[in-house]
Design a protein around this motif. Structure first.
Motif, PDB file in Angstrom:
ATOM      1  N   ASN A   2      -0.949   7.713 -12.351  1.00 41.58           N
ATOM      2  CA  ASN A   2      -1.944   6.995 -11.538  1.00 41.58           C
ATOM      3  C   ASN A   2      -3.148   6.687 -12.418  1.00 41.58           C
ATOM      4  O   ASN A   2      -3.746   7.600 -12.995  1.00 41.58           O
ATOM      5  CB  ASN A   2      -2.406   7.863 -10.368  1.00 41.58           C
ATOM      6  N   LEU A   4      -6.914   4.756 -12.900  1.00 45.13           N
ATOM      7  CA  LEU A   4      -8.091   4.256 -12.180  1.00 45.13           C
ATOM      8  C   LEU A   4      -8.884   3.356 -13.121  1.00 45.13           C
ATOM      9  O   LEU A   4      -9.164   3.738 -14.263  1.00 45.13           O
ATOM     10  CB  LEU A   4      -8.948   5.464 -11.770  1.00 45.13           C
ATOM     11  N   VAL A  25       3.226   3.578 -15.789  1.00 47.47           N
ATOM     12  CA  VAL A  25       2.166   3.373 -14.791  1.00 47.47           C
ATOM     13  C   VAL A  25       2.793   3.112 -13.420  1.00 47.47           C
ATOM     14  O   VAL A  25       3.567   2.180 -13.248  1.00 47.47           O
ATOM     15  CB  VAL A  25       1.257   2.183 -15.204  1.00 47.47           C
ATOM     16  N   GLU A  26       2.446   3.992 -12.456  1.00 53.97           N
ATOM     17  CA  GLU A  26       2.975   3.811 -11.094  1.00 53.97           C
ATOM     18  C   GLU A  26       1.967   3.088 -10.212  1.00 53.97           C
ATOM     19  O   GLU A  26       2.253   2.077  -9.605  1.00 53.97           O
ATOM     20  CB  GLU A  26       3.292   5.169 -10.474  1.00 53.97           C
ATOM     21  N   THR A  27       0.753   3.649 -10.155  1.00 56.13           N
ATOM     22  CA  THR A  27      -0.263   3.069  -9.276  1.00 56.13           C
ATOM     23  C   THR A  27      -1.526   2.799 -10.082  1.00 56.13           C
ATOM     24  O   THR A  27      -1.944   3.624 -10.889  1.00 56.13           O
ATOM     25  CB  THR A  27      -0.626   4.066  -8.148  1.00 56.13           C
ATOM     26  N   ILE A  28      -2.106   1.626  -9.843  1.00 51.94           N
ATOM     27  CA  ILE A  28      -3.419   1.334 -10.445  1.00 51.94           C
ATOM     28  C   ILE A  28      -4.406   1.145  -9.296  1.00 51.94           C
ATOM     29  O   ILE A  28      -4.192   0.317  -8.406  1.00 51.94           O
ATOM     30  CB  ILE A  28      -3.397   0.058 -11.311  1.00 51.94           C
ATOM     31  N   TYR A  29      -5.470   1.935  -9.317  1.00 51.98           N
ATOM     32  CA  TYR A  29      -6.563   1.748  -8.376  1.00 51.98           C
ATOM     33  C   TYR A  29      -7.695   1.048  -9.112  1.00 51.98           C
ATOM     34  O   TYR A  29      -7.941   1.327 -10.298  1.00 51.98           O
ATOM     35  CB  TYR A  29      -7.098   3.094  -7.879  1.00 51.98           C
ATOM     36  N   THR A  42      -4.609  -1.550  -6.358  1.00 52.56           N
ATOM     37  CA  THR A  42      -5.142  -1.166  -5.047  1.00 52.56           C
ATOM     38  C   THR A  42      -6.654  -1.079  -5.162  1.00 52.56           C
ATOM     39  O   THR A  42      -7.175  -0.209  -5.879  1.00 52.56           O
ATOM     40  CB  THR A  42      -4.570   0.211  -4.635  1.00 52.56           C
ATOM     41  N   ASN A  61      -7.288  11.649  -5.448  1.00 62.14           N
ATOM     42  CA  ASN A  61      -6.130  10.754  -5.544  1.00 62.14           C
ATOM     43  C   ASN A  61      -5.273  10.992  -6.787  1.00 62.14           C
ATOM     44  O   ASN A  61      -4.581  10.066  -7.241  1.00 62.14           O
ATOM     45  CB  ASN A  61      -6.587   9.300  -5.449  1.00 62.14           C
ATOM     46  N   LYS A  62      -5.348  12.197  -7.323  1.00 60.51           N
ATOM     47  CA  LYS A  62      -4.479  12.583  -8.443  1.00 60.51           C
ATOM     48  C   LYS A  62      -4.476  11.534  -9.559  1.00 60.51           C
ATOM     49  O   LYS A  62      -3.412  11.049  -9.989  1.00 60.51           O
ATOM     50  CB  LYS A  62      -3.039  12.784  -7.949  1.00 60.51           C
ATOM     51  N   ILE A  63      -5.665  11.211 -10.017  1.00 66.95           N
ATOM     52  CA  ILE A  63      -5.768  10.227 -11.096  1.00 66.95           C
ATOM     53  C   ILE A  63      -5.449  10.915 -12.428  1.00 66.95           C
ATOM     54  O   ILE A  63      -6.004  11.955 -12.755  1.00 66.95           O
ATOM     55  CB  ILE A  63      -7.191   9.617 -11.124  1.00 66.95           C
ATOM     56  N   ASP A  64      -4.540  10.308 -13.176  1.00 71.19           N
ATOM     57  CA  ASP A  64      -4.154  10.877 -14.474  1.00 71.19           C
ATOM     58  C   ASP A  64      -5.003  10.337 -15.618  1.00 71.19           C
ATOM     59  O   ASP A  64      -5.119  10.963 -16.669  1.00 71.19           O
ATOM     60  CB  ASP A  64      -2.683  10.553 -14.762  1.00 71.19           C
TER      61      ASP A  64
END
Ligand code: AMP
Ligand code: GLY
Length: 423
Positions: A2, A4, A25-29, A42, A61-64
């Motif tokens: 994740n 950010l 990369v799974e999720t980008i906020y 997101t 949000n478990k940001i890596d």
């Protein structure tokens, strides 16, 4: 993973499109992001200066990995705050971000370490500043000390203009507390070059050079803006000049920051002027440039996230940072009529799907599912091609397929560079 990203401009959109290519990369906020970035990340409505809000979001949000791109959060210590809760970040800490946060600091740093820059004096007393101006050659350059959205620089052609500039900054506080100190410096001439560089404090790797176009209108007329378009590579920046810059500016700056106990880790931006007496620093920024990023990253062949993580872990020497050597890029900014002053918002933007990949959205919002302009600089449209001429042509072809009411752009992005190539 994740990831950010902090910020909301075309630069952040370019960073996001680039890191998306990494399969881990799974999720980008994106905080806060914008209506266009929402297609690729997101977006969450937490402001880039809301450091507590950012840290709370990242922790929950478990940001890596976090990438802090704009100047304000960097200067406010966003990287320090995220690091304190164990989140690895790309970007300098507060102590190092001062290289952009205070022009007085950066000028004194250059003087102390013999890094070439315009001759200058710093004043905290208005009468002394005005007295200093009296026997100086014009034009002369007056700069507010702190961050001023790229607008705190006045090039005064006459003594009266120079005096007015000092009064407006120091008495009328048009740039707020940024005007408590002013830097008065020698006016330099020559082509300008932007060089962004990755550095982890041990190694420094310059990216492909670029050229910004700062004035609002064609032929460099009109007010200064955040940047109306860019090209890369910059033809004025030859291999010989690059070597001189590495030896006299880039490495000395990295070493100077280390010696001051302010190790810089992140993207260090060198705003250079190639003067008749050699390259000199006009300004440092503690971050990626906007819209330089929108031409530099499309030419990066290595994986951006891998390079960024190497900067964080101080292993930059171990990764490859490769740029396309046989390609050029051009980015044309589409703005709202009236920018950089007042402009109307809320007009629907139509972007054909065929060009969406190369559009970096800066000032647009989603309203009832439609993208509408919400800022001065609205979009950056980039094209990459085998030659600069083809990149410029292709960028304008794309621009002409995009529509919103009251849109304007400069029609001469890249022309100065093309002329330089013919010389
Ligand atoms: P800055 O915000 O320091 O990058 O300044 C904005 C723009 O003002 C630069 O891109 C230059 O075009 C111009 N400028 C700044 N300092 C000087 C200088 N000493 N001599 C000539 N132009 C300057
Ligand atoms: N394009 C200039 C800047 O990012 O400051």
């Amino acid at each position: 993973m994740n990831v950010l990203v902090i910020g909301s401009g075309g630069r952040e959109h370019a960073v996001i499109k680039s890191i998306k290519k990494n399969p881990a990369v799974e999720t980008i906020y994106c905080l806060p992001g914008n209506g266009g970035i929402a297609a690729d990340a997101t977006c969450v409505d937490i402001g880039a200066k809301d450091i507590d809000g950012i840290v709370k979001f990242a922790s929950e949000n478990k940001i890596d990995y976090a990438i802090v791109t704009p100047d304000d959060p960097l200067v406010l210590g966003c990287v320090d705050a995220l690091s304190a809760v164990g989140i690895p970040c790309f970007g300098p800490d507060k102590k190092a971000a001062i290289i952009e946060g205070s022009k007085a600091f950066s000028k004194d740093l250059m003087k102390k370490y013999g890094i070439p820059t315009a001759a200058y004096e710093i004043f905290d007393d208005m009468d002394k500043a005005i007295a200093y101006l009296q026997d100086k050659d014009m034009p002369i350059v007056i700069k507010a000390d702190g961050l001023a959205l790229g607008k705190g620089v006045i090039i005064a052609e006459t003594l009266t203009e120079a005096e007015e500039a000092v009064r407006s900054m120091m008495a009328d506080k048009v740039f707020g507390a940024s005007g408590d100190h002013v830097v008065i410096e020698e006016f330099l001439t020559g082509p300008e070059v932007s060089v962004l560089a990755f550095t982890d404090g041990k190694t420094l790797v310059p990216m492909v050079s670029s050229m910004d176009h700062k004035r609002a209108h064609d032929n460099d007329e009109g007010l200064n803006t955040g940047g109306m378009g860019t090209i890369a590579p910059n033809p004025y920046y030859t291999a010989d000049i690059a070597k001189v810059c590495m030896e006299t500016i880039f490495l000395p700056t990295m070493n100077a920051m280390n010696a001051e106990g302010r190790t810089f880790k992140g993207c260090l931006y060198f705003g250079l002027m190639l003067t008749p007496k050699g390259p000199k620093v006009i300004e440092y920024n503690c971050r990626f440039g906007d819209p330089e990023t929108q031409v530099v990253l499309p030419l990066l062949e290595s994986d951006l996230l891998t390079v960024m993580q190497a900067v964080t872990s101080e292993t930059l020497a171990d990764v490859e940072v490769k740029f396309a050597s046989d390609k050029s890029a051009c980015c044309v900014v589409m703005a709202s009529a009236g920018y950089p002053q007042s402009y109307e918002k809320g007009y629907e933007i139509t972007i054909p799907a065929a060009v969406a990949d190369s559009v970096y959205v800066a000032g647009a919002a989603l309203k009832e599912g439609k993208l509408v302009n919400s800022g001065g600089r609205v979009l950056g449209v980039t094209a990459v091609a085998d030659t600069l001429r083809n990149a410029v042509t292709a960028a304008y072809e794309k621009v002409d397929t995009i529509h919103f009411d009251n849109a304007f752009c400069r029609r001469d992005i890249g022309q100065r560079a093309l002329k330089a190539l013919q010389e």
